[in-house]
Design a protein around this motif. Structure first.
Motif, PDB file in Angstrom:
ATOM      1  N   ASN A  68       4.995   2.060   2.441  1.00 24.79           N
ATOM      2  CA  ASN A  68       5.989   2.678   1.298  1.00 24.79           C
ATOM      3  C   ASN A  68       7.233   3.306   2.073  1.00 24.79           C
ATOM      4  O   ASN A  68       7.805   3.903   1.371  1.00 24.79           O
ATOM      5  CB  ASN A  68       5.428   3.556   0.380  1.00 24.79           C
ATOM      6  CG  ASN A  68       5.099   4.861   0.960  1.00 24.79           C
ATOM      7  OD1 ASN A  68       4.864   5.079   1.997  1.00 24.79           O
ATOM      8  ND2 ASN A  68       5.234   6.182   0.262  1.00 24.79           N
ATOM      9  N   LEU A  69       7.238   2.930   3.287  1.00 23.37           N
ATOM     10  CA  LEU A  69       8.303   3.415   4.340  1.00 23.37           C
ATOM     11  C   LEU A  69       8.043   4.922   4.663  1.00 23.37           C
ATOM     12  O   LEU A  69       8.889   5.437   5.372  1.00 23.37           O
ATOM     13  CB  LEU A  69       9.573   2.942   3.748  1.00 23.37           C
ATOM     14  CG  LEU A  69       9.708   1.798   3.232  1.00 23.37           C
ATOM     15  CD1 LEU A  69      11.377   1.478   2.942  1.00 23.37           C
ATOM     16  CD2 LEU A  69       9.150   0.903   4.458  1.00 23.37           C
ATOM     17  N   PRO A 138      -5.076  -4.781 -12.134  1.00 24.50           N
ATOM     18  CA  PRO A 138      -5.327  -4.167 -10.814  1.00 24.50           C
ATOM     19  C   PRO A 138      -4.011  -4.787  -9.784  1.00 24.50           C
ATOM     20  O   PRO A 138      -3.612  -5.750  -9.678  1.00 24.50           O
ATOM     21  CB  PRO A 138      -6.700  -5.005 -10.234  1.00 24.50           C
ATOM     22  CG  PRO A 138      -6.624  -6.364 -11.236  1.00 24.50           C
ATOM     23  CD  PRO A 138      -5.627  -6.221 -12.379  1.00 24.50           C
ATOM     24  N   VAL A 139      -3.914  -3.593  -8.855  1.00 26.84           N
ATOM     25  CA  VAL A 139      -2.823  -3.935  -7.836  1.00 26.84           C
ATOM     26  C   VAL A 139      -3.399  -3.673  -6.475  1.00 26.84           C
ATOM     27  O   VAL A 139      -4.112  -2.336  -6.437  1.00 26.84           O
ATOM     28  CB  VAL A 139      -1.323  -3.251  -8.286  1.00 26.84           C
ATOM     29  CG1 VAL A 139      -0.728  -3.990  -9.603  1.00 26.84           C
ATOM     30  CG2 VAL A 139      -1.730  -1.840  -8.497  1.00 26.84           C
ATOM     31  N   PRO A 140      -3.030  -4.368  -5.454  1.00 34.52           N
ATOM     32  CA  PRO A 140      -3.543  -3.922  -4.352  1.00 34.52           C
ATOM     33  C   PRO A 140      -2.723  -2.824  -3.584  1.00 34.52           C
ATOM     34  O   PRO A 140      -1.264  -2.739  -3.779  1.00 34.52           O
ATOM     35  CB  PRO A 140      -3.190  -5.092  -3.184  1.00 34.52           C
ATOM     36  CG  PRO A 140      -2.219  -6.016  -3.942  1.00 34.52           C
ATOM     37  CD  PRO A 140      -2.401  -5.815  -5.515  1.00 34.52           C
ATOM     38  N   ILE A 141      -3.492  -1.695  -3.151  1.00 34.77           N
ATOM     39  CA  ILE A 141      -2.543  -0.574  -2.496  1.00 34.77           C
ATOM     40  C   ILE A 141      -3.566  -0.002  -1.272  1.00 34.77           C
ATOM     41  O   ILE A 141      -4.782   0.050  -1.436  1.00 34.77           O
ATOM     42  CB  ILE A 141      -2.638   0.540  -3.589  1.00 34.77           C
ATOM     43  CG1 ILE A 141      -1.885   0.322  -4.925  1.00 34.77           C
ATOM     44  CG2 ILE A 141      -2.022   2.000  -2.808  1.00 34.77           C
ATOM     45  CD1 ILE A 141      -1.948   1.207  -5.977  1.00 34.77           C
ATOM     46  N   ASN A 142      -2.886  -0.010  -0.340  1.00 34.76           N
ATOM     47  CA  ASN A 142      -3.682   0.623   0.976  1.00 34.76           C
ATOM     48  C   ASN A 142      -3.326   1.924   1.384  1.00 34.76           C
ATOM     49  O   ASN A 142      -3.736   2.716   2.174  1.00 34.76           O
ATOM     50  CB  ASN A 142      -3.338  -0.616   2.265  1.00 34.76           C
ATOM     51  CG  ASN A 142      -4.193  -1.754   2.020  1.00 34.76           C
ATOM     52  OD1 ASN A 142      -5.273  -1.847   1.652  1.00 34.76           O
ATOM     53  ND2 ASN A 142      -3.255  -2.767   2.123  1.00 34.76           N
ATOM     54  N   VAL A 152       5.064   3.690  -4.320  1.00 31.08           N
ATOM     55  CA  VAL A 152       3.767   3.061  -3.560  1.00 31.08           C
ATOM     56  C   VAL A 152       4.028   1.726  -3.614  1.00 31.08           C
ATOM     57  O   VAL A 152       4.567   0.915  -4.630  1.00 31.08           O
ATOM     58  CB  VAL A 152       2.416   3.722  -4.545  1.00 31.08           C
ATOM     59  CG1 VAL A 152       2.453   3.297  -5.994  1.00 31.08           C
ATOM     60  CG2 VAL A 152       1.360   2.916  -3.804  1.00 31.08           C
ATOM     61  N   ASN A 153       3.573   1.144  -2.553  1.00 27.71           N
ATOM     62  CA  ASN A 153       3.924  -0.331  -2.375  1.00 27.71           C
ATOM     63  C   ASN A 153       2.540  -1.067  -2.927  1.00 27.71           C
ATOM     64  O   ASN A 153       1.325  -0.766  -2.422  1.00 27.71           O
ATOM     65  CB  ASN A 153       3.911  -0.722  -0.855  1.00 27.71           C
ATOM     66  CG  ASN A 153       4.227  -2.137  -0.647  1.00 27.71           C
ATOM     67  OD1 ASN A 153       3.845  -2.920  -1.532  1.00 27.71           O
ATOM     68  ND2 ASN A 153       4.722  -2.409   0.678  1.00 27.71           N
ATOM     69  N   ILE A 154       2.608  -1.823  -4.159  1.00 24.91           N
ATOM     70  CA  ILE A 154       1.664  -2.355  -4.850  1.00 24.91           C
ATOM     71  C   ILE A 154       1.808  -3.873  -4.310  1.00 24.91           C
ATOM     72  O   ILE A 154       1.073  -4.633  -5.276  1.00 24.91           O
ATOM     73  CB  ILE A 154       1.714  -2.255  -6.279  1.00 24.91           C
ATOM     74  CG1 ILE A 154       2.951  -2.664  -6.863  1.00 24.91           C
ATOM     75  CG2 ILE A 154       1.511  -0.619  -6.554  1.00 24.91           C
ATOM     76  CD1 ILE A 154       3.003  -2.675  -8.250  1.00 24.91           C
ATOM     77  N   GLY A 155       2.226  -4.183  -3.290  1.00 22.72           N
ATOM     78  CA  GLY A 155       2.130  -5.408  -2.697  1.00 22.72           C
ATOM     79  C   GLY A 155       1.022  -5.886  -1.792  1.00 22.72           C
ATOM     80  O   GLY A 155       0.815  -7.009  -1.440  1.00 22.72           O
ATOM     81  N   SER A 163       6.295  -7.347  -0.803  1.00 24.06           N
ATOM     82  CA  SER A 163       6.161  -6.424  -1.068  1.00 24.06           C
ATOM     83  C   SER A 163       6.804  -5.881  -2.616  1.00 24.06           C
ATOM     84  O   SER A 163       7.628  -6.405  -3.023  1.00 24.06           O
ATOM     85  CB  SER A 163       6.997  -5.141  -0.314  1.00 24.06           C
ATOM     86  OG  SER A 163       6.405  -5.485   1.136  1.00 24.06           O
ATOM     87  N   LYS A 164       5.894  -4.890  -3.311  1.00 26.84           N
ATOM     88  CA  LYS A 164       6.368  -4.668  -4.754  1.00 26.84           C
ATOM     89  C   LYS A 164       6.121  -2.865  -4.777  1.00 26.84           C
ATOM     90  O   LYS A 164       5.378  -2.549  -4.445  1.00 26.84           O
ATOM     91  CB  LYS A 164       5.607  -5.082  -5.868  1.00 26.84           C
ATOM     92  CG  LYS A 164       5.750  -6.595  -5.819  1.00 26.84           C
ATOM     93  CD  LYS A 164       4.697  -7.491  -6.695  1.00 26.84           C
ATOM     94  CE  LYS A 164       3.537  -7.481  -6.217  1.00 26.84           C
ATOM     95  NZ  LYS A 164       2.668  -8.472  -7.001  1.00 26.84           N
ATOM     96  N   PHE A 165       6.973  -2.358  -5.348  1.00 25.42           N
ATOM     97  CA  PHE A 165       7.001  -0.873  -5.364  1.00 25.42           C
ATOM     98  C   PHE A 165       7.200  -0.444  -6.889  1.00 25.42           C
ATOM     99  O   PHE A 165       7.614  -1.015  -7.830  1.00 25.42           O
ATOM    100  CB  PHE A 165       8.256  -0.252  -4.708  1.00 25.42           C
ATOM    101  CG  PHE A 165       8.318  -0.671  -3.249  1.00 25.42           C
ATOM    102  CD1 PHE A 165       7.593   0.294  -2.264  1.00 25.42           C
ATOM    103  CD2 PHE A 165       8.914  -1.647  -2.937  1.00 25.42           C
ATOM    104  CE1 PHE A 165       7.476   0.087  -1.038  1.00 25.42           C
ATOM    105  CE2 PHE A 165       8.693  -1.933  -1.212  1.00 25.42           C
ATOM    106  CZ  PHE A 165       8.045  -1.163  -0.403  1.00 25.42           C
TER     107      PHE A 165
END
Length: 399
Positions: A68-69, A138-142, A152-155, A163-165
């Motif tokens: 998420n930078l 559901p969205v991938p989040i690390n 938060v980056n949900i990509g 990347s999706k935020f």
């Protein structure tokens, strides 16, 4: 000499920062504000998260960038160039992220909590909208920041293409359908704004749940749209209620296959055998194609990679074998699909009539409004409506 070493260090640091090597975390950990586990932390990493190194290791710590930078520090021992089955994961019991073992998603994830969420291409509310997400998706989040107002980056990774935020406050544990119903029922009936907000979440979560939840969801939402008295929204909701009614009584796969077993297109009066005909008959009926193209077919699902395009249809054509396979038909007064002797999809068919007649046979999704599917063995009909009338029927082959 000092100047030489200083320049060399700068060069090394620059090479490190710009390196293309990928680094992953072989354990749960946190993003700390300084190189000390006693320091405050910015967020949670889950096993498998990718990070970018911003410095060389110093006293057992790296300065890193999360997906998420955000920048901070992590212990060196958790950084690896690759993951393997022998990794000994240290789990963080306070980490809110869910591992891929809950039957909803195969890797680290959380769920969307609000309706029609705009996922952005950058952590910026003015950046391009990359996708619309729905309650319960559901969205991938690390990496998950602590601050509810952070992005938060949900990509799932650093790749700009994927990347999706969204903001942290819009993701969490999967909402509970019955709890949302109770929340809706407790609202003041005159509070139409809040009732609409909760109603939209209930409907979207129902689409992400069992078909049986759709009817009670739309019953509540319909109360609100009538209260708002928006004719377009009322008509749309009534159509969705009809879809919900059909899906609640959905036919078994074998019943659907029996229903469409003898289906065939009739194109300008020419019958097809299912959706096949000879290349010569195709040209005889429709003339030379307005466009010919080669379409890559890695799955080998089409008759040929050569495609003919007409204003009325599209077809995969094997010119050497004199064979043509219809892949998409524009339904008009010349073209129709006969599912069986009692069921025909022609240009006079409205979307409402289609749902009323065939709602128990179709597949539908909130993510593809006015588009429906009917399974046909290893493929499916995809039926699209436009302005309330049937528009196209595409044969979608499973890879």
């Amino acid at each position: 000499m000092k100047k030489y070493y200083f320049l060399l260090a700068l060069l090394f640091s620059s090479l490190l920062i710009n390196a293309q090597e990928r680094y992953f975390l072989n354990s749960d950990t946190r993003l700390y504000t300084s190189a000390n586990t006693s320091a405050d932390f910015l967020g949670y990493f889950k096993y498998g998260a990718e990070v970018q190194l911003l410095s060389e290791s110093k006293n057992g710590w790296y300065k890193v960038k999360a997906d998420n930078l955000s920048e901070g520090y992590i212990p060196e021992k958790f950084v690896a160039k690759r993951l393997n089955a022998r990794d000994i994961k240290v789990r963080d019991n306070e980490n809110p992220l869910i591992e891929g073992d809950d039957n909803y998603y195969g890797s680290n994830h959380l769920f969307i909590l609000v309706a029609s969420l705009k996922a952005r291409s950058q952590p910026d509310k003015n950046s391009r909208i990359r996708e619309i997400l729905y309650t319960g998706d559901p969205v991938p989040i690390n990496y998950l920041p602590k601050n509810q107002e952070e992005w938060v980056n949900i990509g799932g990774n650093f790749n700009d293409e994927y990347s999706k935020f969204t903001l942290r406050k819009f993701v969490g544990k999967r909402p509970d359908f019955n709890t949302l119903l109770k929340d809706f029922d407790k609202l003041d009936v005159n509070n139409s704004t809040e009732r609409k907000t909760i109603g939209e979440r209930i409907v979207e979560l129902a689409w992400n749940s069992d078909n049986a939840t759709l009817t009670p969801a739309y019953q509540r939402y319909y109360e609100v749209v009538k209260q708002i008295n928006d004719p377009k929204l009322i008509a749309e909701t009534e159509l969705n209620m009809a879809i919900a009614k059909g899906l609640a009584k959905h036919k078994k796969p074998e019943e659907i296959l029996a229903f469409v077993k003898k289906s065939e297109f009739i194109l300008k009066g020419t019958k097809t055998k299912s959706w096949y005909l000879t290349q010569k008959d195709l040209v005889k009926t429709f003339g030379k194609p307005t466009k010919k193209a080669t379409v890559s077919d890695e799955c080998g699902i089409y008759l040929s990679e050569t495609f003919y395009y007409y204003p009325d249809l599209e077809a995969s054509v094997d010119e050497e074998k004199n064979q043509a396979e219809i892949t998409k038909v524009f339904i008009n007064e010349n073209n129709k699909l006969v599912l069986n002797q009692n069921a025909t999809l022609d240009h006079s068919l409205t979307e409402k009539a289609f749902i009323e007649k065939y709602g128990t046979y179709i597949g539908a999704s909130i993510k593809a409004p006015h588009s429906y599917s009917i399974q046909i063995e290893d493929s499916e009909f995809r039926i699209e409506f436009k302005d309330g009338k049937i528009f196209t029927i595409e044969i979608f082959f499973y890879c």
